[in-house]
Design a protein around this motif. Structure first.
Motif, mmCIF file in Angstrom:
data_model
loop_
_atom_site.group_PDB
_atom_site.id
_atom_site.type_symbol
_atom_site.label_atom_id
_atom_site.label_comp_id
_atom_site.label_asym_id
_atom_site.label_seq_id
_atom_site.Cartn_x
_atom_site.Cartn_y
_atom_site.Cartn_z
ATOM 1 N N GLY A 13 0.813 -1.206 0.000
ATOM 2 C CA GLY A 13 0.000 0.000 0.000
ATOM 3 C C GLY A 13 0.846 1.254 0.000
ATOM 4 N N GLY A 14 0.447 2.234 -0.760
ATOM 5 C CA GLY A 14 1.186 3.485 -0.869
ATOM 6 C C GLY A 14 0.916 4.095 -2.222
ATOM 7 N N ILE A 15 0.980 5.404 -2.310
ATOM 8 C CA ILE A 15 0.683 6.075 -3.567
ATOM 9 C C ILE A 15 1.594 5.588 -4.691
ATOM 10 C CG2 ILE A 15 2.192 8.028 -3.024
ATOM 11 C CD1 ILE A 15 -1.134 8.062 -5.013
ATOM 12 N N PRO A 88 5.437 -1.435 -3.950
ATOM 13 C CA PRO A 88 6.311 -0.813 -2.955
ATOM 14 C C PRO A 88 6.356 -1.620 -1.664
ATOM 15 C CG PRO A 88 4.195 0.339 -3.066
ATOM 16 C CD PRO A 88 4.166 -0.686 -4.150
ATOM 17 N N ALA A 89 7.547 -1.668 -1.068
ATOM 18 C CA ALA A 89 7.718 -2.288 0.247
ATOM 19 C C ALA A 89 7.520 -1.195 1.289
ATOM 20 C CB ALA A 89 9.099 -2.927 0.370
ATOM 21 N N THR A 90 6.383 -1.186 1.923
ATOM 22 C CA THR A 90 6.073 -0.153 2.906
ATOM 23 C C THR A 90 6.776 -0.446 4.227
ATOM 24 O OG1 THR A 90 4.132 -1.369 3.679
ATOM 25 C CG2 THR A 90 3.814 0.189 1.852
ATOM 26 N N ALA A 91 6.770 0.541 5.112
ATOM 27 C CA ALA A 91 7.346 0.336 6.443
ATOM 28 C C ALA A 91 6.647 -0.813 7.150
ATOM 29 C CB ALA A 91 7.235 1.623 7.259
ATOM 30 N N PRO A 121 11.726 -0.355 -1.290
ATOM 31 C CA PRO A 121 11.033 0.412 -0.248
ATOM 32 C C PRO A 121 10.437 1.710 -0.771
ATOM 33 C CG PRO A 121 13.185 -0.333 0.516
ATOM 34 C CD PRO A 121 13.136 -0.568 -0.956
ATOM 35 N N SER A 122 9.346 2.135 -0.121
ATOM 36 C CA SER A 122 8.710 3.403 -0.435
ATOM 37 C C SER A 122 7.926 3.857 0.788
ATOM 38 C CB SER A 122 7.758 3.250 -1.632
ATOM 39 O OG SER A 122 7.036 4.437 -1.853
ATOM 40 N N MET A 123 8.237 5.076 1.261
ATOM 41 C CA MET A 123 7.547 5.608 2.443
ATOM 42 C C MET A 123 7.978 7.050 2.674
ATOM 43 S SD MET A 123 9.728 3.395 5.214
ATOM 44 C CE MET A 123 9.735 1.999 4.068
ATOM 45 N N THR A 125 9.869 10.143 4.338
ATOM 46 C CA THR A 125 11.300 10.188 4.659
ATOM 47 C C THR A 125 11.580 9.972 6.139
ATOM 48 O OG1 THR A 125 13.328 11.474 4.323
ATOM 49 C CG2 THR A 125 11.348 12.715 4.932
ATOM 50 N N GLU A 126 10.707 10.471 7.022
ATOM 51 C CA GLU A 126 10.912 10.253 8.455
ATOM 52 C C GLU A 126 10.666 8.794 8.817
ATOM 53 O OE1 GLU A 126 12.213 12.287 10.553
ATOM 54 O OE2 GLU A 126 12.322 13.959 9.150
ATOM 55 N N MET A 127 9.707 8.171 8.164
ATOM 56 C CA MET A 127 9.468 6.743 8.397
ATOM 57 C C MET A 127 10.677 5.922 7.949
ATOM 58 S SD MET A 127 5.491 6.527 7.138
ATOM 59 C CE MET A 127 5.287 4.783 7.500
ATOM 60 N N TRP A 128 11.245 6.314 6.801
ATOM 61 C CA TRP A 128 12.420 5.590 6.300
ATOM 62 C C TRP A 128 13.610 5.743 7.251
ATOM 63 C CZ3 TRP A 128 14.146 1.838 3.536
ATOM 64 C CH2 TRP A 128 15.472 1.803 3.120
ATOM 65 N N ALA A 129 13.793 6.939 7.794
ATOM 66 C CA ALA A 129 14.939 7.200 8.666
ATOM 67 C C ALA A 129 14.719 6.684 10.085
ATOM 68 C CB ALA A 129 15.235 8.702 8.707
ATOM 69 N N HIS A 130 13.515 6.323 10.443
ATOM 70 C CA HIS A 130 13.222 5.906 11.814
ATOM 71 C C HIS A 130 14.086 4.701 12.203
ATOM 72 C CE1 HIS A 130 10.996 4.653 15.392
ATOM 73 N NE2 HIS A 130 10.405 5.842 15.361
ATOM 74 N N LEU A 131 14.512 4.683 13.450
ATOM 75 C CA LEU A 131 15.381 3.604 13.926
ATOM 76 C C LEU A 131 14.738 2.232 13.748
ATOM 77 C CD1 LEU A 131 16.868 5.179 17.189
ATOM 78 C CD2 LEU A 131 18.022 4.810 14.996
ATOM 79 N N ALA A 132 13.428 2.158 13.935
ATOM 80 C CA ALA A 132 12.751 0.867 13.783
ATOM 81 C C ALA A 132 12.845 0.368 12.349
ATOM 82 C CB ALA A 132 11.288 0.992 14.218
ATOM 83 N N THR A 133 12.602 1.272 11.379
ATOM 84 C CA THR A 133 12.680 0.872 9.972
ATOM 85 C C THR A 133 14.092 0.478 9.597
ATOM 86 O OG1 THR A 133 10.864 2.376 9.433
ATOM 87 C CG2 THR A 133 12.226 1.611 7.605
ATOM 88 N N GLN A 134 15.072 1.254 10.047
ATOM 89 C CA GLN A 134 16.461 0.926 9.722
ATOM 90 C C GLN A 134 16.900 -0.385 10.368
ATOM 91 O OE1 GLN A 134 18.494 2.543 7.426
ATOM 92 N NE2 GLN A 134 16.489 3.432 6.958
ATOM 93 N N ALA A 135 16.400 -0.663 11.567
ATOM 94 C CA ALA A 135 16.707 -1.951 12.208
ATOM 95 C C ALA A 135 16.075 -3.099 11.425
ATOM 96 C CB ALA A 135 16.202 -1.948 13.653
ATOM 97 N N ASN A 136 14.841 -2.898 10.964
ATOM 98 C CA ASN A 136 14.199 -3.931 10.141
ATOM 99 C C ASN A 136 14.950 -4.132 8.834
ATOM 100 O OD1 ASN A 136 12.158 -4.327 12.039
ATOM 101 N ND2 ASN A 136 10.829 -2.781 11.112
ATOM 102 N N LEU A 137 15.397 -3.032 8.229
ATOM 103 C CA LEU A 137 16.168 -3.121 6.983
ATOM 104 C C LEU A 137 17.446 -3.920 7.194
ATOM 105 C CD1 LEU A 137 16.570 -2.139 4.022
ATOM 106 C CD2 LEU A 137 17.773 -0.173 4.965
#
Length: 402
Positions: A13-15, A88-91, A121-123, A125-137
């Motif tokens: 899901g995502g534009i 897109p791979a969402t958060a 990935p697509s989301m 920018t703050e979601m992408w930079a979030h520590l949780a997203t980066q840890a998942n990545l």
């Protein structure tokens, strides 16, 4: 390269999901077959009818479909593909993948697959930079999942930064690299990355702001094309690239020793942002503030020049590439560096604070050679790595023909 390949496309899901319609069309133009899983969130942006019309296949949506699951649909879908692409791979999807969730058809197929998985990935920018997203990545990368992008630029939410879904040609290029020949097979490459830390005392050091992202991207791109890659990296927070031998070091002298120990090699890429100087003496104990507020005297001495040393080494690789991180007169300084160091190419970039290159996800490269310079567009660091690897492939192909 994509003719006859079977791709399972999971549309999150995502534009940016609208780009998947063009992606499906372009993949089919190249002879690939595309089956699609459309998530509940993805249905909010593209319709099953449009996806089915372009793919020429039924669109799969429900985990508990009586007709599909009577045939063990999630198993069949995940096993009959040559590759699974999430775009897109969402958060949310990345978090579910990292956590091993299986509460819908998409996540169940991803958990059940025994085939390679790529995510785009697509989301925000703050979601992408979030520590949780980066840890998942980082978790997904450690499991061998390939990552395409994301790109930087204007986002649908009105903000600017990293998080854009890579453009369709970039996604197709990544798939072609995945399925394509390995033109660097048999070549040995050494890549240096990250910063170096030069200790002042047991708790302080001289260093720089390098994140190690570009060095890792270059090592990954070379490995994707079949090279045997040894990455020598300073201290970073980046996960080790999959399929690459990695040596971790702290200081410039340790990096030089590690690279010399890894020789011989065909390719050397000195991407690390090493400290040019180190303290002449390292204090054995933490330095204390002095009476009157006077700072302690800190005498510096020059570190060995890794690029110049290896450019003139008895076991010099056939292709030696350096980097020039500059804050002004980028091309002029890089051209001068090329002649001083004795290397074959210099990749120069502007690391002025306002550029956000150190620690950022994108950079603008100028390739300097004896024949002049090429100006590359601003690209995600992963795309810079792939572009450099492609340029290196062309270089060796031309040498073999001459």
């Amino acid at each position: 390269m994509l003719a006859g390949k079977r791709i399972l496309l999971i549309i999150g899901g995502g534009i940016a999901a609208y780009k998947c319609l063009e992606l499906i069309r372009r993949l089919r133009d190249r002879g690939a077959s595309v089956r699609c899983i459309l998530t509940k969130a993805g249905e909010q942006f593209v319709t099953p009818l449009s996806v089915s019309a372009l793919s020429g296949e039924k669109v799969y949506q429900e985990l508990f479909s009586l007709t599909d699951e009577a045939e063990m649909g999630h198993i069949r879908l995940s096993r009959e593909a040559d590759v699974v692409l999430v775009a897109p791979a969402t958060a949310d999807l990345m978090a579910k993948m990292a956590g091993g969730h299986a509460n819908d058809l998409a996540t169940t197929a991803l958990l059940a697959t025994n085939k390679p998985v790529l995510i785009a990935p697509s989301m925000n920018t703050e979601m992408w930079a979030h520590l949780a997203t980066q840890a998942n990545l980082a978790t997904l990368k450690k499991r061998g999942i390939g990552v395409i992008g994301p790109a930087a630029g204007d986002l649908a939410c009105g903000e600017i930064g990293s998080g854009r879904l890579s453009e369709v040609p970039e996604i197709i290029a990544a798939l072609e690299t995945f399925f394509g020949p390995k033109p660097l097979a048999g070549k040995r490459a050494i890549v240096t990355g990250g910063p170096t830390h030069e200790p002042i005392d047991p708790v302080r050091y001289i260093g720089n702001r390098s994140s190690g992202k570009l060095g890792n991207a270059i090592a990954t791109a070379l490995a994707d094309l079949g090279a045997e890659v040894h990455l020598v990296t300073g201290p970073t927070n980046q996960p080790d690239p999959v399929g690459v031998r990695v040596t971790h070091i702290e200081t410039t002298r340790e990096m030089l020793a590690a690279v010399e120990g890894a020789l011989p090699a065909d390719i050397l890429i000195c991407n690390a942002a090493v400290a040019d100087w180190r303290p002449a003496t390292e204090a054995g104990q933490k330095l204390k503030k002095q009476a009157g507020g006077m700072p302690p005297a800190l005498a510096l001495q020059e570190n060995p020049d890794i690029l110049a040393t290896l450019s003139r080494h008895a076991q010099r690789p056939a292709l030696v590439v350096g980097f020039a991180a500059e804050t002004e007169n980028v091309i002029e300084h890089a051209t001068s560096k090329l002649s001083r160091k004795g290397c074959d190419w210099i990749l120069a970039n502007d690391v002025s604070p306002e550029r956000g290159v150190f620690g950022g996800d994108s950079t603008t490269i100028h390739l300097i050679t004896q024949d002049g310079h090429e100006d590359w567009p601003t690209l995600p660091k992963g795309d810079v790595g792939r572009r450099l690897a492609s340029r290196i492939t062309d270089h060796f192909a031309q040498r073999s023909q001459s």
